[in-house]
Scaffold this motif. Sequence first.
Motif, short mmCIF file in Angstrom:
data_model
loop_
_atom_site.label_atom_id
_atom_site.label_comp_id
_atom_site.label_asym_id
_atom_site.label_seq_id
_atom_site.Cartn_x
_atom_site.Cartn_y
_atom_site.Cartn_z
N LEU A 256 -5.74 -6.32 -0.90
CA LEU A 256 -4.52 -6.76 -0.22
C LEU A 256 -4.22 -5.90 0.99
CD1 LEU A 256 -4.23 -8.07 -3.07
CD2 LEU A 256 -1.77 -7.71 -2.86
N ASP A 257 -3.97 -6.55 2.10
CA ASP A 257 -3.46 -5.87 3.28
C ASP A 257 -1.99 -5.53 3.01
OD1 ASP A 257 -2.62 -5.04 5.74
OD2 ASP A 257 -3.24 -6.82 6.84
N VAL A 258 -1.61 -4.25 3.12
CA VAL A 258 -0.23 -3.85 2.87
C VAL A 258 0.40 -3.22 4.10
CG1 VAL A 258 -0.49 -3.60 0.38
CG2 VAL A 258 -1.05 -1.66 1.88
N SER A 259 -0.10 -3.59 5.27
CA SER A 259 0.52 -3.12 6.50
C SER A 259 1.83 -3.87 6.72
CB SER A 259 -0.43 -3.34 7.68
OG SER A 259 -0.68 -4.72 7.84
N PHE A 281 -9.29 -7.57 -14.11
CA PHE A 281 -8.34 -7.44 -13.02
C PHE A 281 -8.48 -6.09 -12.33
CE2 PHE A 281 -4.59 -9.36 -11.26
CZ PHE A 281 -3.85 -8.31 -10.74
N GLU A 282 -8.37 -6.07 -11.02
CA GLU A 282 -8.41 -4.83 -10.25
C GLU A 282 -7.78 -5.12 -8.89
OE1 GLU A 282 -8.94 -0.98 -10.04
OE2 GLU A 282 -10.23 -1.90 -11.54
N ILE A 283 -7.06 -4.14 -8.31
CA ILE A 283 -6.43 -4.34 -7.01
C ILE A 283 -6.70 -3.12 -6.13
CG2 ILE A 283 -4.25 -4.57 -5.76
CD1 ILE A 283 -3.16 -6.28 -7.87
N VAL A 284 -7.07 -3.39 -4.88
CA VAL A 284 -7.21 -2.35 -3.87
C VAL A 284 -6.33 -2.74 -2.70
CG1 VAL A 284 -8.78 -1.28 -2.22
CG2 VAL A 284 -9.55 -1.69 -4.55
N PHE A 285 -5.59 -1.78 -2.14
CA PHE A 285 -4.72 -2.04 -0.99
C PHE A 285 -5.30 -1.33 0.23
CE2 PHE A 285 -2.19 -1.46 -4.84
CZ PHE A 285 -1.63 -2.72 -4.98
N SER A 345 7.03 0.00 4.74
CA SER A 345 5.90 0.37 5.59
C SER A 345 6.11 -0.09 7.03
CB SER A 345 4.61 -0.24 5.04
OG SER A 345 3.54 -0.03 5.94
N LYS A 346 5.85 0.81 7.96
CA LYS A 346 5.88 0.48 9.39
C LYS A 346 4.48 0.51 9.99
CE LYS A 346 10.36 0.27 9.23
NZ LYS A 346 11.05 -1.04 9.28
N GLU A 347 3.49 0.66 9.13
CA GLU A 347 2.11 0.81 9.59
C GLU A 347 1.60 -0.51 10.17
OE1 GLU A 347 -0.68 2.26 11.04
OE2 GLU A 347 0.21 3.74 9.70
N THR A 348 1.02 -0.45 11.36
CA THR A 348 0.52 -1.66 12.02
C THR A 348 -1.00 -1.71 12.09
OG1 THR A 348 0.70 -0.57 14.18
CG2 THR A 348 2.60 -1.87 13.42
N HIS A 349 -1.68 -0.73 11.50
CA HIS A 349 -3.14 -0.71 11.51
C HIS A 349 -3.67 -1.11 10.14
CE1 HIS A 349 -3.56 1.04 15.52
NE2 HIS A 349 -2.55 1.83 15.21
N SER A 350 -4.96 -1.45 10.09
CA SER A 350 -5.56 -1.91 8.84
C SER A 350 -6.96 -1.35 8.72
CB SER A 350 -5.60 -3.43 8.81
OG SER A 350 -6.37 -3.89 7.73
N ALA A 351 -7.32 -0.98 7.49
CA ALA A 351 -8.65 -0.41 7.20
C ALA A 351 -9.39 -1.33 6.25
CB ALA A 351 -8.51 0.99 6.62
N LEU A 352 -9.77 -2.49 6.72
CA LEU A 352 -10.43 -3.47 5.86
C LEU A 352 -11.82 -3.01 5.45
CD1 LEU A 352 -10.56 -6.23 4.48
CD2 LEU A 352 -11.36 -7.19 6.65
N VAL A 372 -9.97 -11.27 -0.67
CA VAL A 372 -9.39 -10.44 0.39
C VAL A 372 -8.26 -11.21 1.07
CG1 VAL A 372 -9.85 -9.20 2.53
CG2 VAL A 372 -11.61 -9.32 0.76
N PHE A 373 -7.11 -10.57 1.20
CA PHE A 373 -5.99 -11.12 1.96
C PHE A 373 -5.75 -10.22 3.16
CE2 PHE A 373 -5.46 -12.53 -2.39
CZ PHE A 373 -5.19 -13.88 -2.24
N GLN A 374 -5.99 -10.74 4.35
CA GLN A 374 -5.94 -9.94 5.57
C GLN A 374 -5.02 -10.61 6.58
OE1 GLN A 374 -7.24 -7.02 5.82
NE2 GLN A 374 -6.99 -6.56 8.00
N THR A 375 -4.21 -9.79 7.28
CA THR A 375 -3.24 -10.36 8.22
C THR A 375 -3.45 -9.90 9.66
OG1 THR A 375 -1.63 -8.58 7.93
CG2 THR A 375 -1.53 -10.43 6.37
N GLN A 376 -4.43 -9.07 9.93
CA GLN A 376 -4.58 -8.57 11.29
C GLN A 376 -5.99 -8.06 11.53
OE1 GLN A 376 -2.42 -4.84 11.95
NE2 GLN A 376 -2.17 -4.66 9.73
N LEU A 377 -6.24 -7.68 12.76
CA LEU A 377 -7.54 -7.14 13.15
C LEU A 377 -7.72 -5.76 12.52
CD1 LEU A 377 -9.91 -7.81 15.23
CD2 LEU A 377 -8.74 -6.21 16.76
N PRO A 378 -8.82 -5.53 11.78
CA PRO A 378 -9.06 -4.18 11.22
C PRO A 378 -9.40 -3.20 12.33
CG PRO A 378 -10.91 -5.64 10.72
CD PRO A 378 -9.86 -6.49 11.37
#
Length: 829
Positions: A256-259, A281-285, A345-352, A372-378
């Motif tokens: 999950l993207d958590v930005s 079940f397993e989750i990575v953010f 969270s105010k983070e605007t970056h992503s580490a996919l 994978v749920f992604q909302t932005q450019l990694p």
Amino acid sequence: SSSTGSASPVPNSYDNLEGGSYPGTTHIPFHLKRHKYVLFLFTTLYNKTSIRFLVQPSFKTFDVSPLQPFPNMSQLSAALGGLSGVPELEVAALRPVNLLQERDLLPHRPLEAPEPNLSPDLKKVNCCPQSFRCTLTSIPQTQALLTKARLPLGLLLHPFRDLQQLPVITSNTIVRCRSCRTYINPFVTFLDQRRWKCNLCYRVNDVPDEFMYNPVTRSYGEPHKRPEVQNATVEFIASSDYMLRPPQPAAYLFVLDVSHNAVELNDKLITNLKLYFIQFFEIVFNDTDLHHCKITMNLSVIQMSVLLFSDIFIPSHDSLMVNLKESKELVKDLLTSLPGMFSESKETHSALGPALQAAFKLMTPTGGRVTVFQTQLPTIGAGSLQSREDPNQRSSTKGVQHLGPATDFYKKLALDCSGQQIGVDLFLLSSQYTDLASLSCISKYSAGSIFYYPSFHCTQNPTQLEKFQKDLERYLTRKIGFEAVMRIRCTKGLSIHTFHGNFFVRSTDLLSLANVNPDSAFAVQMSIDDSLADSSLACFQAALLYTSSKGKRRIRVHTLCLPVVNQLSDVYAGADVQAITCLLADMAIDRSITSSLSDARDALTNAVVDLMSAYKNNVCNLQQSGLVVAASMRLFPVYILSLLKQKALRTGTSTRLDERVFAMCEFKTQPLQQLMRMVHPDLYRLDDMSDQGALHLNDTVVPQPHLLHLSADRVTRDGAFLLDCGNVFYLWIGKSCDHLFIQDVLGFPDYASIPATMTHIPELETLLSERVRAFLDWLQDKRAFSSTLTVMKDNSSAKASFFQYLVEDRSEGPFSYNEFLQHIQQQMS
């Protein structure tokens, strides 16, 4: 593996697990699956083949002269020489159609797949075209004849689609050919009760003793009545011979993207995850830090770990995956607390990239599915990307750049995932550029699925939100097959040279599918290596070996039988125009990436020119001017024009790069029926529906309105029109539409009171409301994914959105249908 009682070596790789190919065939070793060079080798060879077909020169035989009256049916026998004894349907399929004279070409109902010219007995048991179909239902005897026809030979498969009736066979003996390993099927020949002849390699095989007993009739001595020999699609319960290891558990991991961009989304996402619990079940953010949730039965709370990008490692040596049944309450607590964990969270970056690397390490021991749920450019860590799109070039007619990946990171990781039986599915929800051309590789080469929602917003775009929720519901509840391989076999003399879809090519006829789902399709290009003169029938068989979510090893087998012909007229009579269109679309997508978009567009236009030239010069002897084509292919030009106006291939119209790439991905993976609705939507008028020809299903009357051409002159302001585009229904209401229809169906007194945004048809107790809803429900039942509905009023903005699908005369692109026909005529002259 042995199915006839004789000993055989224990399989040591997935290459020969399904049973191997012809003796002596060399396969790519399993240990090479991780190396990109093997894949590049196949891709290069395949692309050369497809390009060679697409750029064949057009004939130059037509002249533009005054139109002449076209012959009636009584004059056709002489014109179509040698067809006096051909069934009436074939004569109709070969009837010359002058596209400049005949314009009302669309059938009243959606086009059905052509029936092969087989005996009634063979037709009855042949494979359903929704699962397995060929571009030509009459196979040319030689490659020279195929080349002369100027048509592609290929297969379209939907191998794991949902079936209401599927014969499941439990037997200690799975009967297969000792030579080519073909599964026994309805098209083999029984020489007697003890011997059968393979329909692919023609070897004579013994009938095992167990096969003499028929479990359906509970009788002995009738092997030809066994369910395997009475059904073209069957599923076997596989024995341990078909396993390299114990069947893997149904393991699922969510990334999950958590930005900051994803905070609103996660609330909606978690609501759906709560409804559909999964076994393991397993989750990575991921944001600028990488978080991992640890759940164990020994803990009363959930532990959160933060991983470093520089050295991705497994945060714990035990309890990495938990059984849902045993940890149900902890998982519930996790899902309940998730939306609040990162709400500030105010983070605007992503580490996919690092998140995917961690997911790979977590899933390697078992294999399974990564979502994978992604909302932005990694932009952080391995696999980080930069924006490559120039908004000023979205409507360029010169060329489209950056259709290929910017890095091979995601492709390499996908190949590693495929080797460990891990499939990666990507949900991309973003209003900004995310470089789907690069990110899509993680799903493409691991046999995953790609979902894309441009301009997604949880509150400002309710239509996209509804579509996401429906897609996610289907995704979480549909069937799934793990650690799958699919092998395609064909009659001796035919060969496969190109595959299309999401997979890893393990050998010349074997696809590796870490995950297989019922909504993905595949296409195969074929050629004729040796003459089929000694064969009256050609057969194709697809065998899908997989592990069910319940840990059962199964083999689903589809077998297709088609006649072999030596006349060009018979080839055209059996042409499947929709299958041909879909295969050419796949070839054009490859061409646009390996060469250029303009080359791909030119190649599609040349395909129309070549077909019409070949038909008039070699089949139709009528000295008739104009644009002449066989009736079976009469819709080919409008289908190709529709392709040229799709987001994947259009020029001159503003198209976001991600939306173009996603459209290309859909062409590669969608089943034919869904793809054709996207290419050429179905248009119906609803305000004048009657019960004439209606279906009566479970005490419900389902109207059957006629299809309309996708032309503006068929859409009038005094009507209500439904446009079925596959993923979405558009209901367009004209300004002068009958008030009774608006009241009885929409529930408003008049046109002016209809809201600007309306996405549902209310359930009103009126006859007209029941008819409209019954028709919409009937259309929806014919597809896997739920389609959203948008009601459009006759105003400027809605009208533009609706009319862009009217491919025959919309302004987008260089051609209307009339202009396209004129262009074809000029090319031919």
